[in-house]
Enzyme design. Structure first.
Site, PDB file in Angstrom:
ATOM      1  N   ASP A   1       1.661  -4.577 -26.300  1.00  0.00           N
ATOM      2  CA  ASP A   1       1.526  -3.123 -26.288  1.00  0.00           C
ATOM      3  C   ASP A   1       2.893  -2.490 -26.014  1.00  0.00           C
ATOM      4  OD1 ASP A   1       0.942  -0.652 -24.044  1.00  0.00           O
ATOM      5  OD2 ASP A   1      -0.085  -0.563 -25.986  1.00  0.00           O
ATOM      6  N   ILE A   2       3.194  -1.415 -26.680  1.00  0.00           N
ATOM      7  CA  ILE A   2       4.434  -0.674 -26.408  1.00  0.00           C
ATOM      8  C   ILE A   2       4.077   0.451 -25.449  1.00  0.00           C
ATOM      9  CG2 ILE A   2       6.240   0.792 -27.411  1.00  0.00           C
ATOM     10  CD1 ILE A   2       6.448  -2.225 -28.120  1.00  0.00           C
TER      11      ILE A   2
ATOM     12  N   HIS B   1      16.436   7.491 -38.093  1.00  0.00           N
ATOM     13  CA  HIS B   1      17.666   8.281 -37.977  1.00  0.00           C
ATOM     14  C   HIS B   1      17.697   8.940 -36.602  1.00  0.00           C
ATOM     15  CE1 HIS B   1      16.353  12.580 -38.560  1.00  0.00           C
ATOM     16  NE2 HIS B   1      15.415  12.073 -39.322  1.00  0.00           N
TER      17      HIS B   1
ATOM     18  N   GLU C   1      21.437  11.523 -41.399  1.00  0.00           N
ATOM     19  CA  GLU C   1      20.310  11.488 -42.351  1.00  0.00           C
ATOM     20  C   GLU C   1      20.050  12.889 -42.860  1.00  0.00           C
ATOM     21  OE1 GLU C   1      17.173  12.958 -41.986  1.00  0.00           O
ATOM     22  OE2 GLU C   1      16.121  11.999 -43.632  1.00  0.00           O
ATOM     23  N   GLU C   2      20.187  13.859 -41.982  1.00  0.00           N
ATOM     24  CA  GLU C   2      19.790  15.235 -42.312  1.00  0.00           C
ATOM     25  C   GLU C   2      20.708  15.892 -43.336  1.00  0.00           C
ATOM     26  OE1 GLU C   2      17.039  16.350 -41.581  1.00  0.00           O
ATOM     27  OE2 GLU C   2      16.373  15.749 -39.594  1.00  0.00           O
TER      28      GLU C   2
ATOM     29  N   ASP D   1      10.419   7.890 -39.421  1.00  0.00           N
ATOM     30  CA  ASP D   1      11.032   9.217 -39.414  1.00  0.00           C
ATOM     31  C   ASP D   1       9.908  10.243 -39.249  1.00  0.00           C
ATOM     32  OD1 ASP D   1      13.234  11.009 -41.748  1.00  0.00           O
ATOM     33  OD2 ASP D   1      12.338  11.600 -39.840  1.00  0.00           O
TER      34      ASP D   1
ATOM     35  N   HIS E   1      12.506  21.140 -38.201  1.00  0.00           N
ATOM     36  CA  HIS E   1      13.861  21.678 -38.421  1.00  0.00           C
ATOM     37  C   HIS E   1      14.058  23.012 -37.715  1.00  0.00           C
ATOM     38  CE1 HIS E   1      15.125  19.014 -42.092  1.00  0.00           C
ATOM     39  NE2 HIS E   1      14.793  18.335 -41.027  1.00  0.00           N
TER      40      HIS E   1
ATOM     41  N   ASP F   1       1.795   7.126 -29.413  1.00  0.00           N
ATOM     42  CA  ASP F   1       1.319   5.859 -28.848  1.00  0.00           C
ATOM     43  C   ASP F   1       0.883   4.913 -29.970  1.00  0.00           C
ATOM     44  OD1 ASP F   1      -1.245   5.069 -26.325  1.00  0.00           O
ATOM     45  OD2 ASP F   1       0.384   3.893 -27.185  1.00  0.00           O
TER      46      ASP F   1
ATOM     47  N   ASP G   1       2.925   1.434 -31.257  1.00  0.00           N
ATOM     48  CA  ASP G   1       2.279   0.119 -31.318  1.00  0.00           C
ATOM     49  C   ASP G   1       2.278  -0.425 -32.750  1.00  0.00           C
ATOM     50  OD1 ASP G   1      -0.130   1.005 -28.750  1.00  0.00           O
ATOM     51  OD2 ASP G   1       1.764  -0.093 -28.590  1.00  0.00           O
TER      52      ASP G   1
HETATM   53  N1  DTR Z   1      13.254  13.378 -44.254  1.00  0.00           N
HETATM   54  C1  DTR Z   1      12.641  13.881 -43.040  1.00  0.00           C
HETATM   55  C2  DTR Z   1      11.403  14.683 -43.278  1.00  0.00           C
HETATM   56  C3  DTR Z   1      10.448  14.146 -44.272  1.00  0.00           C
HETATM   57  C4  DTR Z   1       9.803  14.890 -45.167  1.00  0.00           C
HETATM   58  N2  DTR Z   1       8.950  14.108 -45.875  1.00  0.00           N
HETATM   59  C5  DTR Z   1       9.051  12.857 -45.446  1.00  0.00           C
HETATM   60  C6  DTR Z   1       8.392  11.703 -45.835  1.00  0.00           C
HETATM   61  C7  DTR Z   1       8.714  10.498 -45.206  1.00  0.00           C
HETATM   62  C8  DTR Z   1       9.690  10.463 -44.216  1.00  0.00           C
HETATM   63  C9  DTR Z   1      10.339  11.645 -43.808  1.00  0.00           C
HETATM   64  C10 DTR Z   1       9.997  12.827 -44.436  1.00  0.00           C
HETATM   65  C11 DTR Z   1      13.664  14.685 -42.285  1.00  0.00           C
HETATM   66  O1  DTR Z   1      14.419  14.063 -41.553  1.00  0.00           O
HETATM   67  O2  DTR Z   1      13.722  15.909 -42.433  1.00  0.00           O
HETATM   68 ZN    ZN Z   2      14.751  16.388 -40.692  1.00  0.00          ZN
HETATM   69 ZN    ZN Z   3      13.766  12.981 -40.091  1.00  0.00          ZN
END
Ligand code: DTR
Ligand code: ZN
Ligand code: ZN
Length: 324
Positions: A50-51, A132, A178-179, A207, A294, A309, A313
């Site tokens: 379990d985490i 990310h 990533e953004e 993510d 965002h 949770d 897991d």
């Molecule tokens: N890329 C993510 C948000 C996001 C939107 N649709 C998906 C589908 C699967 C993973 C992530 C996402 C962000 O960092 O904004």
């Molecule tokens: Zn984002």
């Molecule tokens: Zn994201």
């Protein structure tokens, strides 16, 4: 991230073909927990522990504190992002991981990927789990993507606590930038020595995994990885849906384009939860999965603890199941 993924070179396409030939047969562990006893001859895979969601939430509180102490965000190029990397690296070093910080430049700023290898296992069959670590500049980025970062961190720390000795090699990664276009993960894949992408038997991406009005979406890319996550949720009697909006929108995309089997989990962003989804998952129909996506309100209270949770897991279930 909303930008499209940059194209890949012909060489990478060649690797992609090779990769698919050698890495598509990713193995999985025993099926999800079921009432009936396993068959005597069923291969026994190590069961994931379990985490602790309390530990995951503590990591989120730490990331909130980092943002609070650095102008309110953890965006690429900010002091808050570098402080986030340093914070996670310290914990991973203390736990016995072999860590490295990979630098890159994007938008005139230095970016950082944090990579943590768990010593041991067959490195020609490396299972990776990543998230990310950067936020947008509008806010602290706790659901997006402190949630994935914290779940992957706690899974890694649990590997160390358990002194887990998997057959395959385990590597954990936290991506920068990533953004602004999957920059850190793309840099990592593009920088792999020739042929090394075929040594990655699977990349698991996390993510946004605790959206306050959570949905339960599973990436529908590699069928074996997808089944692993669906089996986990079947064990909880939760019907998941394929994540059909995520293609190219997170850090699994560069791996997928290099021919690495990919998968992951997502609890939803700005789109609206339907009545049917609210019926099966709870939450509020007609509202976004994450109304703070965002935004400055994506803080420590912007999470669904049950989703956090369950998904934490699920991270461990897949890491143990795909590496044993
Ligand atoms: N890329 C993510 C948000 C996001 C939107 N649709 C998906 C589908 C699967 C993973 C992530 C996402 C962000 O960092 O904004
Ligand atoms: Zn984002
Ligand atoms: Zn994201």
């Amino acid at each position: 991230m909303k930008l499209s993924v940059p194209g890949r070179t012909a060489a990478a396409v060649a690797v992609a073909v090779a990769g698919l030939l050698t890495t598509s047969a990713i193995s999985t562990a025993a099926p999800a927990p079921k009432a009936d006893a396993p068959k005597a001859d069923a291969p026994k895979a190590a069961a994931a522990p379990d985490i602790s969601v309390a530990n995951v939430k503590a990591h989120l509180a730490d990331l909130q504190s980092v943002a609070d102490a650095n102008g309110g965000n953890r965006a690429h190029g900010s002091a808050g992002y570098k402080a986030s990397v340093d914070h996670l690296k310290k914990k991973l070093d203390e736990a016995g991981f072999t860590t490295s910080v990979q630098e890159f430049t994007a938008g005139g700023d230095t970016g950082y990927n944090l990579i943590a290898d768990w010593p041991g296992g067959d490195e020609s069959k490396t299972v990776m789990a990543g998230a990310h670590l950067d936020s947008v500049s509008d806010g602290p980025g706790i659901n997006d993507n402190g949630s994935g970062s914290a779940a992957v961190l706690e899974t890694a720390l649990t590997v160390a606590r358990e002194q887990y000795k998997p057959t395959k090699h385990l590597r954990f990664a936290w991506w920068g930038a990533e953004e602004i276009g999957l920059v850190g993960s793309s840099h990592y894949v593009d920088s792999l020595p020739g042929g090394d992408s075929s040594k990655i038997s699977g990349y698991l991406n996390f993510d946004m995994i605790s959206s306050p009005n959570a949905g339960y979406f599973v990436y529908d890319d590699d069928p074996t990885i997808e089944k692993t996550f669906k089996d986990y949720y079947a064990g909880l009697n939760i019907a998941t849906e394929p994540d059909d909006e995520g293609d190219g929108r997170s850090d699994h995309a560069p791996f997928q384009q290099a021919g690495v089997p990919v998968g992951g989990l997502f609890t939803g962003a700005e789109t609206t939860k339907s009545a049917a989804q609210a019926q099966k998952w709870g939450g509020t129909a007609g509202e976004p999965f994450d109304k703070c996506y965002h935004s400055s309100c994506d803080g420590a209270s912007n999470i669904d603890e049950t989703a956090l949770d369950r998904n934490s897991d699920a991270v461990a279930y897949a890491v143990w199941g795909l590496s044993s």
